[in-house]
Design an enzyme around this catalytic site. Sequence first.
Site, PDB file in Angstrom:
ATOM      1  N   LYS A 198      -1.259  -3.024   2.318  1.00 12.29           N
ATOM      2  CA  LYS A 198      -1.273  -3.590   0.995  1.00 12.29           C
ATOM      3  C   LYS A 198      -1.495  -1.749   0.197  1.00 12.29           C
ATOM      4  CE  LYS A 198      -5.176  -3.879   3.341  1.00 12.29           C
ATOM      5  NZ  LYS A 198      -5.948  -5.336   5.358  1.00 12.29           N
ATOM      6  N   GLU A 202     -15.271  -3.445   9.230  1.00 14.20           N
ATOM      7  CA  GLU A 202     -15.114  -1.769   9.776  1.00 14.20           C
ATOM      8  C   GLU A 202     -16.883  -1.206  10.197  1.00 14.20           C
ATOM      9  OE1 GLU A 202     -12.452  -0.812  10.395  1.00 14.20           O
ATOM     10  OE2 GLU A 202     -11.281  -1.848  10.493  1.00 14.20           O
ATOM     11  N   VAL A 233      -0.951  -9.446   2.936  1.00 15.11           N
ATOM     12  CA  VAL A 233      -1.868 -10.324   1.408  1.00 15.11           C
ATOM     13  C   VAL A 233      -1.723 -11.968   2.671  1.00 15.11           C
ATOM     14  CG1 VAL A 233      -1.890 -11.572  -0.255  1.00 15.11           C
ATOM     15  CG2 VAL A 233      -0.463  -9.482  -0.232  1.00 15.11           C
ATOM     16  N   VAL A 265      -2.711  -4.772  15.192  1.00 17.72           N
ATOM     17  CA  VAL A 265      -1.733  -5.332  14.661  1.00 17.72           C
ATOM     18  C   VAL A 265      -0.522  -5.393  15.835  1.00 17.72           C
ATOM     19  CG1 VAL A 265      -0.006  -6.241  12.903  1.00 17.72           C
ATOM     20  CG2 VAL A 265      -2.010  -6.346  13.080  1.00 17.72           C
ATOM     21  N   GLY A 281     -16.298  -7.480  15.398  1.00 19.72           N
ATOM     22  CA  GLY A 281     -14.907  -6.601  14.745  1.00 19.72           C
ATOM     23  C   GLY A 281     -14.034  -6.864  13.626  1.00 19.72           C
ATOM     24  N   ASP A 336     -10.354  -4.660  -1.000  1.00 17.15           N
ATOM     25  CA  ASP A 336      -9.370  -4.475  -0.602  1.00 17.15           C
ATOM     26  C   ASP A 336      -8.646  -5.968  -1.529  1.00 17.15           C
ATOM     27  OD1 ASP A 336      -7.202  -5.094   2.511  1.00 17.15           O
ATOM     28  OD2 ASP A 336      -8.809  -6.605   2.243  1.00 17.15           O
ATOM     29  N   LYS A 387      -4.808  -6.671  -2.655  1.00 13.45           N
ATOM     30  CA  LYS A 387      -4.038  -7.956  -2.674  1.00 13.45           C
ATOM     31  C   LYS A 387      -3.786  -8.482  -3.869  1.00 13.45           C
ATOM     32  CE  LYS A 387      -5.917  -7.674   1.942  1.00 13.45           C
ATOM     33  NZ  LYS A 387      -7.082  -8.526   3.105  1.00 13.45           N
TER      34      LYS A 387
END
Length: 446
Positions: free
Chosen positions: A115, A200, A142, A23, A197, A211, A215
């Site tokens: 997050k 993980e 999010v 990112v 990808g 996760d 969020k």
Amino acid sequence: MQDFGDGQAQAPLRVGVAGLGNVGATLVRILQKDGAELTKKLGRQLVVTAVAARSRSRDRGIDISGLEWFDDPVALAKSDGIDLFVELIGGEDGPAFAAVKAALQIGRPVVTANKALLAKHGVALARMAEESGAQLGFEAAVAGGIPVIKTLREGLGSAKIAKVYGIMNGTCNYILTRMGNEDISFADCLKDAQALGYAESDPTFDVEGFDTAHKLSILSTLCFGYEIAPDQIRVEGISRITQHDIKVAAELGYKIKLLGIAQRTDEGIEQRVHPTFVPKGSAIAGVDGVMNAVALETDHVHELLLAGPGAGGPPTASSVLSDILDIARGTRVPPLGVPSEELLPYKQAPMRAHEGGYYIRLNAKDVPGALAAITTRMGERGISIDSVIQRSDLNAKAVSSDGAPTRTVVMITQQTLESSVRESLAQIAADGFIVGEPQLIRIETF
């Protein structure tokens, strides 16, 4: 009315980026490649002047030779050479928290995609931002490239939100989509997701629902005005979903999705993350692959569905850039929708009857009276069984300790309390009529 030409006379906005993974590198690439176009639209130049990351020598496909390098993200956050700090390190504590805190305390605006950080420290960070006059943007935290945070903070006016739900993890949605389309196992889908990808090497945080829970807790605060409470969410992941579950869902007219669901009740806020049977004809069922979607039920616009790519470099970097542009324009809104001092203490709603009923799959001993005993236990707690399915093609391998053969039994209940179902299943297990842990999945009626 502002003369646009005057805006171009403003000093450049100097951006410092901590974290140059997928990112972060994509964000720097966009700002370097599209700088002239962004200046034309914004009336102000955006310039990356400094970065921080673990390795200086790693090839990221971007030119960082002219940028000031920092080994310590906290030092970057405090540097006089930047006007805005972007945190893309990750993690709920450690250098990410220290750097964001350092920037906000000196009144420097912050943009983050973290997050986990917000779920744990969001209220405290919002309070710091308000006290120092700094902006705090987290659109990318999010649902990746979907502008759900901006919609909640700025786009709905006085609309009162009753419920928010959605698909918020691309890894889980990819796995469930492929399991449904290609008749392959969870384990094989997970291996493919890791190779591509999407997952993980340790996928626990994604596939076990944590996760999504982080969020959802952020969305709940923005929707309902309560403090962030990630520890007050009932969380189940998708690792126990089998092809038997996928097959029965399809035959009954459903798909299985991992949903995060939060709704306001008279007794507080209900938050839950779990695999869910959703009708094939519903909008949420059509969101497949790595896509995400967030649905809002409000009094003014009824149901609003926001869908799009939920992960990856370009979508997430686009959301980070959106926050940067808002800050450059001078847009100011409370980070959590209302001033932090107005947030209500979180109040968890008690468990209610689930309108859509439940799907239950269990391995019962194939002995006389077993099924009758199971249904009797259900009846004792007021659970009505809508249908019972027993077929040889649904049989899963299971061995009882006494050597008795087993048969897979699927039951669909009518509306009932989850606590009643779980109590019944615990009693059935104690009676010795089932082998292994039953599968329990909620059925939604969107």
